[in-house]
Design a protein around this motif. Sequence first.
Motif, PDB file in Angstrom:
ATOM      1  N   ALA A   1       0.866  -1.187   0.000  1.00  0.00           N
ATOM      2  CA  ALA A   1       0.000   0.000   0.000  1.00  0.00           C
ATOM      3  C   ALA A   1       0.895   1.227   0.000  1.00  0.00           C
ATOM      4  CB  ALA A   1      -0.904   0.003   1.226  1.00  0.00           C
TER       5      ALA A   1
ATOM      6  N   THR B   1      -8.519  -4.464   6.926  1.00  0.00           N
ATOM      7  CA  THR B   1      -9.285  -4.939   5.759  1.00  0.00           C
ATOM      8  C   THR B   1      -8.402  -5.415   4.610  1.00  0.00           C
ATOM      9  OG1 THR B   1      -9.296  -2.767   4.718  1.00  0.00           O
ATOM     10  CG2 THR B   1     -11.078  -3.227   6.280  1.00  0.00           C
ATOM     11  N   LYS B   2      -7.141  -5.046   4.662  1.00  0.00           N
ATOM     12  CA  LYS B   2      -6.208  -5.282   3.536  1.00  0.00           C
ATOM     13  C   LYS B   2      -6.712  -4.602   2.259  1.00  0.00           C
ATOM     14  CE  LYS B   2      -2.950  -7.834   5.394  1.00  0.00           C
ATOM     15  NZ  LYS B   2      -3.136  -7.274   6.709  1.00  0.00           N
ATOM     16  N   LYS B   3      -7.478  -3.539   2.447  1.00  0.00           N
ATOM     17  CA  LYS B   3      -7.995  -2.804   1.295  1.00  0.00           C
ATOM     18  C   LYS B   3      -7.695  -1.323   1.457  1.00  0.00           C
ATOM     19  CE  LYS B   3     -12.043  -5.620   0.388  1.00  0.00           C
ATOM     20  NZ  LYS B   3     -13.423  -5.750   0.847  1.00  0.00           N
TER      21      LYS B   3
ATOM     22  N   TYR C   1      -6.232  -0.184   6.735  1.00  0.00           N
ATOM     23  CA  TYR C   1      -5.573  -1.087   5.789  1.00  0.00           C
ATOM     24  C   TYR C   1      -5.200  -2.414   6.462  1.00  0.00           C
ATOM     25  CZ  TYR C   1      -2.275  -3.286   2.764  1.00  0.00           C
ATOM     26  OH  TYR C   1      -1.656  -4.223   1.999  1.00  0.00           O
TER      27      TYR C   1
END
Length: 329
Positions: free
Chosen positions: A145, A201-203, A198
């Motif tokens: 990210a 959610t890893k998003k 982040y």
Amino acid sequence: MSPILGEINRRDFLKYSAVTAAALGLSQADVVTKVSEAIAASTSKKPPVIWLEGQDCAGCTTSFASALNPPAASIILDTISVRYHETIMAAAGYKSEEVLHATVKKGGYVLLVEGSIPTADRRFCMVGGRPFKEIVEECAKNAAAIIAVGACATYGGIPAAGPTGAKGVRDIVKNKPIINISTCPVHVDHLVGTIVYYLTTKKVPPLDKEGRPVMYFGETVHDNCRRRSYFEEGIVLEDWNDPKQKNWCLIDKGCKGPDTYSDCSVRKWNDGLNFCIDCGAGCHGCAEPTFYAGMTPLYSDITGKADELKEKTRLGSAKQLTDKQRKEV
Ligand code: SF4
């Protein structure tokens, strides 16, 4: 108790849970459990972080380091693993560059960039003998990210008003999503809350058209300003030295709050104590891509909004108020 609750105290943890609850679409009760589990799983491996600094004043680092709740040391030592940060790392010279290269090679890190990237000449900002632009491009390749931290790294900021061709990360790295946490300096809640989102959610969180997390930049400063009722009445400060005017709307003194998206007027700064407008200065629009050059002169109404307002509001200019009206105000 989860490991994360052992590392950050319960009050701190609830604060960050609340920060992410709305964005995750969960209730406060759900989010405490879910965020706790997700972050605990992530922090068992302490997600690696690389923090680069280009054309900056280290103000965002200072803002981050002055976090009181939780203390920055707790975030750095317990929650994430900062592998490279020029201002705070103990290592120097070749040793620190070796750590950077090893981390980049392994990949999967969160890349934070503070400061703008010069493009007019590769010699404007050299770190470890290499142009900063090259370092950003290299570190971006294997990053999980990428977060641009503060006004300079997001859109160029103050350096973009100078001769270096300063750009934000999004102008250099175009093949990956960039999370822009603007404002000058960065707000520690915006930064830590985004990292927590982040990790959980890893998003990438939902972003607005300028790449800013909607959870922090969804409304204007003006939307929630405590001087708003004066604005609605057209009661604007014209004389800094008149104590009677001290709480009046600052639009005539160049406040850019109506055009600036950030939750400053609700979240405030200095651990929730105050912010620019509470201190008597107008909003300077530091969350916007046009900051700095497009917002100057900072203390002048460059948009003409003050005159429009005076035209259309009931009371008109503060100068036109009678003494009786002033007392009522
Ligand atoms: Fe809006 Fe600025 Fe006036 Fe507040 S001080 S009401 S943000 S124009």
